[in-house]
Design an enzyme around this catalytic site. Structure first.
Site, PDB file in Angstrom:
ATOM      1  N   ASP A  73       0.845  -1.195   0.000  1.00  0.00           N
ATOM      2  CA  ASP A  73       0.000   0.000   0.000  1.00  0.00           C
ATOM      3  C   ASP A  73       0.882   1.248   0.000  1.00  0.00           C
ATOM      4  OD1 ASP A  73       0.846   0.075   2.670  1.00  0.00           O
ATOM      5  OD2 ASP A  73      -0.929  -1.013   3.322  1.00  0.00           O
ATOM      6  N   ASP A  75       1.391   5.153   1.410  1.00  0.00           N
ATOM      7  CA  ASP A  75       1.043   6.253   2.309  1.00  0.00           C
ATOM      8  C   ASP A  75       1.616   7.534   1.717  1.00  0.00           C
ATOM      9  OD1 ASP A  75      -0.169   4.483   4.042  1.00  0.00           O
ATOM     10  OD2 ASP A  75       1.679   4.115   5.144  1.00  0.00           O
ATOM     11  N   ASP A 149       9.477   6.158  12.916  1.00  0.00           N
ATOM     12  CA  ASP A 149      10.142   5.211  13.810  1.00  0.00           C
ATOM     13  C   ASP A 149      11.568   4.851  13.412  1.00  0.00           C
ATOM     14  OD1 ASP A 149       9.037   3.842  11.664  1.00  0.00           O
ATOM     15  OD2 ASP A 149       7.846   2.447  12.857  1.00  0.00           O
TER      16      ASP A 149
HETATM   17  P1  ATP Z   1       4.149  -2.099   6.054  1.00  0.00           P
HETATM   18  O1  ATP Z   1       4.716  -2.245   4.689  1.00  0.00           O
HETATM   19  O2  ATP Z   1       4.289  -3.312   6.861  1.00  0.00           O
HETATM   20  O3  ATP Z   1       2.783  -1.471   6.092  1.00  0.00           O
HETATM   21  P2  ATP Z   1       4.970   0.488   6.974  1.00  0.00           P
HETATM   22  O4  ATP Z   1       6.328   1.045   7.226  1.00  0.00           O
HETATM   23  O5  ATP Z   1       4.171   1.103   5.876  1.00  0.00           O
HETATM   24  O6  ATP Z   1       5.138  -1.057   6.758  1.00  0.00           O
HETATM   25  P3  ATP Z   1       2.831   1.249   8.709  1.00  0.00           P
HETATM   26  O7  ATP Z   1       2.416   0.660   9.995  1.00  0.00           O
HETATM   27  O8  ATP Z   1       1.895   1.179   7.551  1.00  0.00           O
HETATM   28  O9  ATP Z   1       4.199   0.558   8.340  1.00  0.00           O
HETATM   29  O10 ATP Z   1       3.239   2.755   8.980  1.00  0.00           O
HETATM   30  C1  ATP Z   1       3.520   3.692   7.945  1.00  0.00           C
HETATM   31  C2  ATP Z   1       4.639   4.638   8.356  1.00  0.00           C
HETATM   32  O11 ATP Z   1       4.211   5.436   9.470  1.00  0.00           O
HETATM   33  C3  ATP Z   1       5.906   3.955   8.829  1.00  0.00           C
HETATM   34  O12 ATP Z   1       6.747   3.634   7.740  1.00  0.00           O
HETATM   35  C4  ATP Z   1       6.499   4.978   9.751  1.00  0.00           C
HETATM   36  O13 ATP Z   1       7.175   5.981   9.033  1.00  0.00           O
HETATM   37  C5  ATP Z   1       5.281   5.618  10.393  1.00  0.00           C
HETATM   38  N1  ATP Z   1       4.891   4.948  11.657  1.00  0.00           N
HETATM   39  C6  ATP Z   1       3.966   3.984  11.815  1.00  0.00           C
HETATM   40  N2  ATP Z   1       3.845   3.616  13.093  1.00  0.00           N
HETATM   41  C7  ATP Z   1       4.732   4.366  13.782  1.00  0.00           C
HETATM   42  C8  ATP Z   1       5.069   4.481  15.169  1.00  0.00           C
HETATM   43  N3  ATP Z   1       4.492   3.698  16.078  1.00  0.00           N
HETATM   44  N4  ATP Z   1       6.015   5.388  15.505  1.00  0.00           N
HETATM   45  C9  ATP Z   1       6.599   6.177  14.569  1.00  0.00           C
HETATM   46  N5  ATP Z   1       6.329   6.116  13.279  1.00  0.00           N
HETATM   47  C10 ATP Z   1       5.392   5.229  12.871  1.00  0.00           C
HETATM   48 MG    MG Z   2       2.095   0.680   5.416  1.00  0.00          MG
END
Ligand code: ATP
Ligand code: MG
Length: 453
Positions: A73, A75, A149
């Site tokens: 996905d 963001d 993060d």
């Molecule tokens: P995935 O591909 O598994 O969805 P992702 O990195 O996109 O991995 P998400 O949980 O969708 O993970 O979160 C999107 C983004 O938001 C992360 O890449 C990070 O930059 C930020 N983020 C999400 N959760 C946190 C958190 N608890 N603390 C700080 N930043 C966060």
């Molecule tokens: Mg994500």
């Protein structure tokens, strides 16, 4: 060439601790394949940019693009406020309490648009352990980067110019396959203990090494997860289990000392010798399904994780004099009650789990019309897959799984034949002696049976 490239990146301001200016990488340097970016993601960034705002892909999508993987996905981060974003799209919804985001929908496709977050959580309301409760301040892009993060999750990609902005050495960490938390690790875990679980998920999913200072405080700080609302822990657990690397994630949780006494579910799953084979098989098959792009049902997953706990209690209720079917419902009630309190299992998931469990003794009855009735069960496929896992783990005779495989595939006469020649095995529903009843166990059993049969 790669060494020179990394040196160039490491030789920037980032080494000196200035994270307000990003390193900018051109298409030639980052080598992202633009074809991996979804058309809808580009629609969102270009609409925002045409309206005069900044807009970038961010987070996991940029990380995956840099790794040459198609993101699941996208963001988007922007300097437009949620209201400004909402006005630009026909189907856009502002959601979230802790931090407002906008969901932009195109058909089934959902894109999350977040406004750059402000830098400091110092003034934000916190609980007594330092966990940030609410934080809705907006800010500059470099402040937004600081709030993310991990270094590899804090890069921004502009599909229009094909440039990547890197504020925290994320590119270098991608190249060396290192997971590194941004800022002071202890402080970042304290602000949001869910990050402890995220470290494990990303390390296992990406097969990255955890930087020593990122990993060091994990075991000590693990108990902080207890203060996080269960619904958030559940969401993160679900992401972990459905990442396609569930088995690796659970092993890593154990290695980091995160499973013990924290998450009741994991205690059960990982410390149960009898169920371990079953859980391994269930997770391996889930991982395989995710990798093949097939849907995975959380109900099936949690039903598998908790099955041996149910079995144990099922046996105990029967030993105490309960009939097999009510005993199974009592056991299911017990397990679901504990897990619902602690893990906020959603109602739909819990009811799927109960269906799958309740179907199991029905596979034993291979006489008359009963198997035909089971064929019409809405959740037959899940119940049958579950039965096969029980066979594969050695819990029950594999003959019963083979019989059902044949019965499901057979035509009318074939089914009659199977029913006629069905061998009498130990798994056959035995004619139970009327057991002694225990009034205390009996009462809830009647209610439990009534809810799902
Ligand atoms: P995935 O591909 O598994 O969805 P992702 O990195 O996109 O991995 P998400 O949980 O969708 O993970 O979160 C999107 C983004 O938001 C992360 O890449 C990070 O930059 C930020 N983020 C999400 N959760 C946190 C958190 N608890 N603390 C700080 N930043 C966060
Ligand atoms: Mg994500």
């Amino acid at each position: 060439m790669i060494k020179k490239f990394i040196r160039r990146i490491l030789g920037t301001k980032q080494k000196t601790g200035d994270h307000t200016q990003p390193v900018t990488l051109t298409a030639q340097e980052h080598r992202i394949d633009p074809k991996l970016v979804s058309a809808n993601a580009i629609r969102v960034t270009s609409t925002l940019q045409e309206a005069g705002f900044k807009a970038f892909l961010v987070g996991g999508a940029v990380r995956d693009l840099l790794l040459g993987v198609k993101p699941k996905d996208f963001d988007i981060a922007t300097n437009a406020t949620p209201e400004q974003v909402k006005k630009l799209f026909r189907r856009a919804f502002i959601i979230g309490k802790r931090f407002q985001i906008v969901h932009v929908m195109f058909g089934q496709d959902l894109l999350e648009v977040t406004t750059f977050r402000g830098s400091s959580s110092d003034g934000a309301p916190k609980d007594e352990h330092g966990r940030v409760l609410r934080d809705n301040t907006f800010g500059e892009q470099h402040e937004d980067a600081l709030r993310r993060d991990f270094t590899i999750n804090a890069m921004y990609y502009d599909p229009a110019t094909q440039t990547v902005l890197d504020y925290h050495g994320g590119i270098a960490d991608i190249r060396t396959r290192t997971l590194r938390i941004i800022g002071v690790p202890e402080a970042r875990y304290r602000e949001d203990p869910v990050r402890l679980l995220r470290v494990v998920r990303f390390a296992a999913k990406l097969n990255f090494a955890i930087a020593p200072d990122t990993s060091a405080p994990i075991a000590v700080m693990a108990p902080l997860i207890n203060n996080v609302p269960t619904a958030r822990v559940f969401d993160e657990m679900l992401k972990l289990l459905m990442s396609g690397h569930a088995l690796a994630c659970l092993q890593q949780l154990r290695k980091e000392g995160l499973h013990h006494g924290l998450l009741p579910l994991l205690d059960v799953v990982l410390e149960q010798p009898l169920g371990e084979k079953f859980v391994r098989l269930a997770l391996a098959s889930t991982d395989e399904r995710v990798k093949q792009g097939k849907p995975v049902s959380p109900g099936f997953l949690f039903a598998s994780l908790l099955w041996h706990q149910v079995l144990e209690k099922w046996n105990a209720y029967q030993a105490a004099g309960e009939y097999p079917i009510p005993a199974l419902h009592l056991a299911a009630d017990d397990v679901l009650n504990t897990q619902t309190d602690k893990l906020a299992l959603q109602r739909k998931i819990a009811s799927d789990m109960r269906d799958i469990w309740a179907m199991q003794p029905r596979f034993d009855r291979r006489v008359g019309k009963t198997p035909y009735k089971l064929l019409e069960h809405l959740r037959l496929r899940a119940g049958y897959d579950f039965l096969l896992l029980r066979c594969a783990s050695g819990e029950i005779d594999s003959e019963i799984g083979e019989w059902w495989t044949a019965f499901i595939a057979a035509d009318g006469p074939g089914r009659e034949e199977l029913l006629a020649k069905k061998p009498a095995t130990a798994n056959e529903a035995p004619a139970k002696k009327r057991p002694r009843r225990r009034s205390r166990a009996r009462k809830p059993a009647a209610g439990a049976a009534g809810t799902s049969e």
